[in-house]
Write an enzyme that holds these catalytic residues in place. Structure first.
Site, short mmCIF file in Angstrom:
data_model
loop_
_atom_site.label_atom_id
_atom_site.label_comp_id
_atom_site.label_asym_id
_atom_site.label_seq_id
_atom_site.Cartn_x
_atom_site.Cartn_y
_atom_site.Cartn_z
N HIS A 242 0.79 -1.22 0.00
CA HIS A 242 0.00 0.00 0.00
C HIS A 242 0.82 1.27 0.00
CE1 HIS A 242 -3.14 -2.89 0.75
NE2 HIS A 242 -3.86 -2.02 0.08
N GLU B 276 -11.15 -10.73 -4.71
CA GLU B 276 -9.70 -10.65 -4.55
C GLU B 276 -9.14 -11.88 -3.84
OE1 GLU B 276 -8.79 -7.09 -2.30
OE2 GLU B 276 -10.54 -7.34 -1.03
N ASP C 27 -4.57 -8.25 -4.49
CA ASP C 27 -4.68 -9.38 -3.57
C ASP C 27 -4.94 -10.69 -4.31
OD1 ASP C 27 -4.16 -8.50 -0.93
OD2 ASP C 27 -5.98 -7.30 -1.02
N CYS D 226 -10.09 -2.96 -10.14
CA CYS D 226 -9.61 -1.81 -9.38
C CYS D 226 -8.24 -2.08 -8.76
CB CYS D 226 -10.61 -1.36 -8.32
SG CYS D 226 -10.89 -2.59 -7.06
C1 PEP Z 1 -6.68 -5.17 -4.56
O1 PEP Z 1 -6.42 -6.02 -3.71
O2 PEP Z 1 -6.44 -5.31 -5.79
C2 PEP Z 1 -7.28 -3.89 -4.16
C3 PEP Z 1 -7.70 -3.01 -5.04
O3 PEP Z 1 -7.37 -3.63 -2.83
P1 PEP Z 1 -6.12 -3.17 -1.94
O4 PEP Z 1 -4.98 -2.87 -2.87
O5 PEP Z 1 -6.58 -2.00 -1.17
O6 PEP Z 1 -5.87 -4.36 -1.09
MG MG Z 2 -7.22 -5.88 -1.68
#
Ligand code: PEP
Ligand code: MG
Length: 596
Positions: A210, A453, A477, A524
């Site tokens: 992140h 995910e 994920d 996403c």
């Molecule tokens: C993902 O896992 O692709 C996602 C968009 O969520 P995050 O990156 O916040 O885990």
């Molecule tokens: Mg995620």
């Protein structure tokens, strides 16, 4: 204690200039001065203890030491996974920290001061460090002088554990700073002022973590894996971060500086050219309209959604509301924040994901217990369903914000149908309570969608599509869990591959399940923001892509050069492959032949 300094993992390019090779996780060039993160001293309160308070205070100190040992152990495990002299260098340093934390003069001295001087633990740590450092300084020895920094660092770690105050990591940061750190947490990144910090280089971290995602959103060039750089670089030293090539250059020569200034100017020109695309539609060559949405990490980004021409927000990571604080945000506070964002979007949809804490996104306010395997533990929707004091106020705030414009609710880390039905039941209960209290709610209530995910959720997409109003595929994920690769761990970053056929099959299966059930489906994860993947994702049937605002223009440019029929044909060929290298070649070949 043996702590032989090793030569840093650097290539000497001139007398002073040192070039460190790492992994570029956020592109661009930063030219500034070094600012060491985490070296800032924490304000230390001092007070006297009653005789009865001594035992409790010694216990509190012992707990802070225990926490520090665990923190350093975690760093040691990561250092062991680093290769060559890089890991070795860090390993020596961390071994030294560990020895200082285990029955050393520092720990014994603090314990004695608490009992004899009857002062609080953090004041005792500060006094003891002061005395040790003064003793070293008097010896006038270069080796010992270097050890003083280590002792201060250990002392600061103890004081941070004791005070538990949300530390203000960047309060002394100068302008034009390039942050150098062992590790930068998403919570600390959320506190960064991107006008002041120009770039980041860390020892630990991966491209899909992140912190890296946030750095890309903030358009902060970032490199990870730059171990040796921490040892030699002092605050204020000139530095270049090349987030595209994965380089950190300390004390650059005048020639290097001028080369990088020219490159940076060219990048800025390219960015300005791309910005002209803001107003043109995201439409393929054969006239199919593609919806490009924004991923937001912070509320301050919301105005950039409109200025960068996004159709709305496809993912609001709501974690920011829980970070850097010791208490949970209440319903009114969340409502005020969310309603403000809804209004600023002027009719564009806001997709609000419920809290997705866990793994690399922890917030002290939640008081989470240590999980033996945080990526697989009590996190995201599992936590929210267990902690109704988190879920209910959040759903209530979202429902109230939905009175001001279009809102969608997105649930993270869903693995079973029953999780969705439980949230729906909770939503109905909250809606009844709000109506009884006289709040205006939209009718019908906002759509409830789920993140796909987890591989199991992708494989059960048919069943989940009966309960969900929309799907958002989280490829970050999904890749992590399908391939068993920790997305935050640079030691396995080379194995993290969204083009692995297993990941692609799960994306395809999910997309087809959504199309059969006639519910919207978007991507996403970070894949959506990389133009390289656009032909494949569109070819698989995806029409909605949500990404960091910084990537919108580049993806739009690529979308406008794609012929969907050809992309679909290439996607079919790709899906017949079993080797991700071959898949990558087929994709790159398709991209290379697109009209500019
Ligand atoms: C993902 O896992 O692709 C996602 C968009 O969520 P995050 O990156 O916040 O885990
Ligand atoms: Mg995620």
């Amino acid at each position: 204690m043996p702590h032989t300094p090793h030569p840093p993992a650097a290539v000497l390019a001139s007398d002073q200039e040192r070039v460190f090779h790492g992994l570029g996780v956020s592109p661009g060039i930063a030219i500034g001065v070094v600012f060491h993160h985490n070296t800032g001293t924490v304000a230390v309160p001092e007070y006297c203890l009653t005789r009865d308070g001594i035992k409790a205070e010694r216990h509190r100190f012992a707990e802070a030491v225990e926490a520090a040992v665990a923190q350093v152990e975690m760093l040691q495990a990561k250092a062991r996974a680093l290769s060559g002299s890089v890991g070795e260098e860090l390993g020596y340093l961390l071994d030294a920290y560990q020895q200082m934390l285990q029955g050393s003069r520092l720990v014994r001295g603090v314990d004695r001061r608490i009992s004899e001087e009857r002062i609080n633990a953090e004041a005792a740590v500060q006094k003891e460090i002061g005395q040790i450092v003064a003793g070293f300084a008097a010896m006038d020895d270069a080796y010992l002088a270097a050890r003083m920094d280590d002792i201060r660092e250990v002392g600061q770690r103890l004081i941070r554990n004791l005070t538990r105050t949300p530390h203000k990591p960047f309060s002394t940061m100068p302008p034009h700073a390039v942050i150098l750190a062992e590790e930068l947490s998403p919570a600390d990144t959320a506190l960064l002022d991107p006008r002041q910090a120009l770039g980041v280089a860390t020892v630990l971290g991966g491209a899909a973590g992140h912190t890296a995602i946030m750095a890309r959103s903030l358009e902060l060039p970032m490199v990870v894996g730059t171990t040796g750089a921490l040892v030699g670089a002092k605050n204020g030293v000139p530095v270049i971060v090349d987030g595209t090539a994965g380089l950190l250059i300390l004390d650059p020569s005048p020639e290097t500086l001028s080369l990088y200034r020219t490159r940076r100017a060219e990048l800025l020109r390219q960015r300005r050219r791309l910005h002209r695309l803001v107003k043109v539609p995201a439409i393929t060559r054969d006239g199919v309209s593609i919806t490009l949405l924004a991923n937001l990490e912070l509320p301050s980004e919301v105005s950039s959604v409109v200025t960068n021409g996004a159709a709305g927000v496809g993912l609001l990571r709501s974690e920011f509301m829980y970070m850097n604080r010791d208490t949970l945000p209440d319903e009114d506070e969340q409502y005020a924040l969310l309603a403000g964002m809804v209004r600023k979007l002027e009719g564009r949809p806001l997709t609000i994901r419920t809290l997705d804490c866990g793994s690399d996104k922890l917030a002290p306010a939640l008081g989470l217990l240590h999980s033996p395997n945080p990526a697989l533990g009590l996190r995201a929707i599992r936590l929210s369903l267990k902690r109704r004091d988190i879920l209910e106020p959040q759903l209530a705030a979202i429902l109230r914000a939905a009175a001001h414009g279009p809102v969608r609710i997105l649930l993270p880390m869903i693995s079973t149908v029953s999780e969705v039905t439980e949230v729906r039941a909770c939503l109905d209960k909250v809606a009844k309570r709000l109506t009884a209290q006289g709040h205006a709610l939209p009718d019908p209530l906002p759509p409830v969608g789920i993140m796909i995910e987890i591989p199991g959720a992708a494989l059960a997409a048919d069943a989940l599509a009966l309960q969900a109003d929309f799907f958002a595929i989280g490829t970050n994920d999904l890749t992590q869990y399908t391939l068993a690769i920790d997305r935050t761990d640079e030691a396995v970053a080379g194995l993290y591959d969204p083009l692995h056929p297993a990941v692609l099959r799960l994306i395809q299966f999910t997309t087809e399940a959504a199309l059969r059930a006639r519910i919207p489906v978007s991507i996403c994860g970070e894949m959506a923001g990389d133009p390289r993947y656009a032909p494949l994702l569109l070819g698989l049937g995806i029409r909605d892509l949500s990404m960091s605002v910084a990537n919108l223009a580049r993806v739009k440019q690529r979308v406008r050069s794609i012929d969907l029929v050809a992309a679909n044909r290439r996607a079919r060929i790709i899906m017949d492959q079993s080797d991700s290298t071959r898949i990558g070649q087929l994709l790159d070949d398709f991209n290379a032949h697109l009209a500019p």
